[in-house]
Motif scaffolding. Structure first.
Motif, mmCIF file in Angstrom:
data_model
loop_
_atom_site.group_PDB
_atom_site.id
_atom_site.type_symbol
_atom_site.label_atom_id
_atom_site.label_comp_id
_atom_site.label_asym_id
_atom_site.label_seq_id
_atom_site.Cartn_x
_atom_site.Cartn_y
_atom_site.Cartn_z
ATOM 1 N N LYS A 1 5.591 8.319 14.955
ATOM 2 C CA LYS A 1 5.237 9.411 15.869
ATOM 3 C C LYS A 1 3.810 9.892 15.661
ATOM 4 O O LYS A 1 3.451 10.978 16.080
ATOM 5 C CB LYS A 1 6.216 10.573 15.683
ATOM 6 N N GLY A 2 3.009 9.088 14.954
ATOM 7 C CA GLY A 2 1.596 9.413 14.790
ATOM 8 C C GLY A 2 1.224 10.027 13.456
ATOM 9 O O GLY A 2 0.077 10.387 13.243
ATOM 10 N N GLY A 3 2.160 10.154 12.543
ATOM 11 C CA GLY A 3 1.856 10.701 11.229
ATOM 12 C C GLY A 3 1.139 9.673 10.373
ATOM 13 O O GLY A 3 1.025 8.510 10.733
ATOM 14 N N GLY A 4 0.647 10.129 9.239
ATOM 15 C CA GLY A 4 -0.065 9.231 8.340
ATOM 16 C C GLY A 4 0.439 9.380 6.915
ATOM 17 O O GLY A 4 1.396 10.103 6.646
ATOM 18 N N ALA B 1 0.841 -1.208 0.000
ATOM 19 C CA ALA B 1 0.000 0.000 0.000
ATOM 20 C C ALA B 1 0.874 1.256 0.000
ATOM 21 O O ALA B 1 0.589 2.220 -0.721
ATOM 22 C CB ALA B 1 -0.930 0.002 1.211
ATOM 23 N N TRP B 2 1.963 1.248 0.789
ATOM 24 C CA TRP B 2 2.870 2.397 0.810
ATOM 25 C C TRP B 2 3.534 2.578 -0.550
ATOM 26 O O TRP B 2 3.682 3.691 -1.031
ATOM 27 C CB TRP B 2 3.923 2.257 1.905
ATOM 28 N N LYS B 3 3.896 1.502 -1.212
ATOM 29 C CA LYS B 3 4.525 1.607 -2.525
ATOM 30 C C LYS B 3 3.591 2.293 -3.514
ATOM 31 O O LYS B 3 4.016 3.150 -4.297
ATOM 32 C CB LYS B 3 4.926 0.224 -3.041
ATOM 33 N N ARG B 4 2.318 1.952 -3.489
ATOM 34 C CA ARG B 4 1.347 2.609 -4.387
ATOM 35 C C ARG B 4 1.206 4.085 -4.049
ATOM 36 O O ARG B 4 1.173 4.931 -4.938
ATOM 37 C CB ARG B 4 -0.010 1.916 -4.308
ATOM 38 N N ILE B 5 1.121 4.414 -2.756
ATOM 39 C CA ILE B 5 1.007 5.817 -2.333
ATOM 40 C C ILE B 5 2.251 6.584 -2.754
ATOM 41 O O ILE B 5 2.155 7.684 -3.313
ATOM 42 C CB ILE B 5 0.800 5.900 -0.804
ATOM 43 N N ARG B 6 3.421 6.011 -2.510
ATOM 44 C CA ARG B 6 4.689 6.665 -2.850
ATOM 45 C C ARG B 6 4.802 6.909 -4.351
ATOM 46 O O ARG B 6 5.161 8.002 -4.795
ATOM 47 C CB ARG B 6 5.841 5.792 -2.368
ATOM 48 N N ASP B 7 4.496 5.897 -5.154
ATOM 49 C CA ASP B 7 4.588 6.043 -6.605
ATOM 50 C C ASP B 7 3.620 7.094 -7.127
ATOM 51 O O ASP B 7 3.962 7.884 -8.005
ATOM 52 C CB ASP B 7 4.346 4.700 -7.300
ATOM 53 N N PRO C 1 15.513 16.000 -9.586
ATOM 54 C CA PRO C 1 14.437 15.011 -9.579
ATOM 55 C C PRO C 1 14.287 14.364 -8.200
ATOM 56 O O PRO C 1 15.263 14.125 -7.502
ATOM 57 C CB PRO C 1 14.875 13.987 -10.619
ATOM 58 N N ALA C 2 13.047 14.118 -7.819
ATOM 59 C CA ALA C 2 12.757 13.471 -6.532
ATOM 60 C C ALA C 2 12.941 11.966 -6.678
ATOM 61 O O ALA C 2 12.578 11.376 -7.691
ATOM 62 C CB ALA C 2 11.341 13.785 -6.094
ATOM 63 N N GLU C 3 13.532 11.351 -5.656
ATOM 64 C CA GLU C 3 13.746 9.906 -5.653
ATOM 65 C C GLU C 3 13.112 9.247 -4.435
ATOM 66 O O GLU C 3 12.948 8.042 -4.405
ATOM 67 C CB GLU C 3 15.246 9.609 -5.651
ATOM 68 N N GLU C 4 12.791 10.028 -3.427
ATOM 69 C CA GLU C 4 12.255 9.495 -2.177
ATOM 70 C C GLU C 4 11.005 10.278 -1.790
ATOM 71 O O GLU C 4 10.851 11.431 -2.165
ATOM 72 C CB GLU C 4 13.275 9.668 -1.038
ATOM 73 N N VAL C 5 10.127 9.642 -1.022
ATOM 74 C CA VAL C 5 8.977 10.337 -0.437
ATOM 75 C C VAL C 5 9.150 10.259 1.071
ATOM 76 O O VAL C 5 9.338 9.184 1.634
ATOM 77 C CB VAL C 5 7.644 9.716 -0.890
ATOM 78 N N HIS C 6 9.113 11.418 1.716
ATOM 79 C CA HIS C 6 9.406 11.541 3.137
ATOM 80 C C HIS C 6 8.138 11.879 3.904
ATOM 81 O O HIS C 6 7.336 12.696 3.452
ATOM 82 C CB HIS C 6 10.443 12.655 3.320
ATOM 83 N N HIS C 7 7.946 11.244 5.056
ATOM 84 C CA HIS C 7 6.857 11.612 5.961
ATOM 85 C C HIS C 7 7.336 12.790 6.815
ATOM 86 O O HIS C 7 8.346 12.675 7.505
ATOM 87 C CB HIS C 7 6.494 10.445 6.884
ATOM 88 N N ILE C 8 6.626 13.896 6.774
ATOM 89 C CA ILE C 8 6.999 15.071 7.562
ATOM 90 C C ILE C 8 6.906 14.721 9.052
ATOM 91 O O ILE C 8 7.836 14.964 9.812
ATOM 92 C CB ILE C 8 6.106 16.271 7.187
ATOM 93 N N LEU C 9 5.785 14.151 9.456
ATOM 94 C CA LEU C 9 5.650 13.602 10.808
ATOM 95 C C LEU C 9 5.711 12.088 10.647
ATOM 96 O O LEU C 9 4.853 11.493 9.991
ATOM 97 C CB LEU C 9 4.332 14.024 11.460
ATOM 98 N N ALA C 10 6.736 11.470 11.194
ATOM 99 C CA ALA C 10 6.981 10.034 10.994
ATOM 100 C C ALA C 10 5.775 9.193 11.412
ATOM 101 O O ALA C 10 5.032 9.557 12.334
ATOM 102 C CB ALA C 10 8.204 9.606 11.794
ATOM 103 N N LEU C 11 5.602 8.069 10.745
ATOM 104 C CA LEU C 11 4.515 7.155 11.088
ATOM 105 C C LEU C 11 4.639 6.688 12.530
ATOM 106 O O LEU C 11 3.645 6.534 13.226
ATOM 107 C CB LEU C 11 4.523 5.948 10.145
#
Length: 120
Positions: free
Chosen positions: A89-92, A51-57, A77-87
């Motif tokens: 630590k309660g991020g989504g 599911a994360w792979k689909r969201i990231r892509d 070019p972007a190569e990574e997708v970063h969570h601003i508030l880590a999962l």
């Protein structure tokens, strides 16, 4: 301006030239797999599945350039997708909690926040 010469792969016994990172493409996969298996928190494996792979892509298709570099007037070019508030630590995975980054920016932010290599 000339490019920086490529260095040898940091993997023991490998004499190939590394790409953009520290390891040649063949050993980069090995090193990443070792990190994911032995050094990464086991809980994170549950959070970063298909599911994360689909969201990231999907997010990287919509935001193809590094957001941190764009703020500084550079276009990388972007190569990574970063969570601003880590999962952890309660991020989504909501789009307002994600940012697309190039590998150097993602590594720098991960060190500063202490997400991967300890407190920075």
């Amino acid at each position: 301006m000339p490019y920086k010469p490529r260095r040898a792969c940091a993997f023991p016994g490998c004499g190939l030239l590394a790409g953009n990172g520290q390891y040649c493409p063949g050993h980069q996969k090995t090193v990443s797999s070792h990190y994911n298996r032995f050094q990464r928190d086991p809980e994170s494996r549950k959070r970063y599945g298909y599911a994360w792979k689909r969201i990231r892509d999907s997010y990287i298709r919509e935001h193809p350039l590094c957001e941190a570099c764009r703020r500084q007037g550079r276009l990388n070019p972007a190569e990574e997708v970063h969570h601003i508030l880590a999962l952890s630590k309660g991020g989504g995975n909501e789009p307002d909690n994600l940012m697309s980054l190039c590998k150097p920016c993602h590594s720098r932010i991960s060190v500063q926040t202490g997400d991967r290599w300890g407190k920075g």
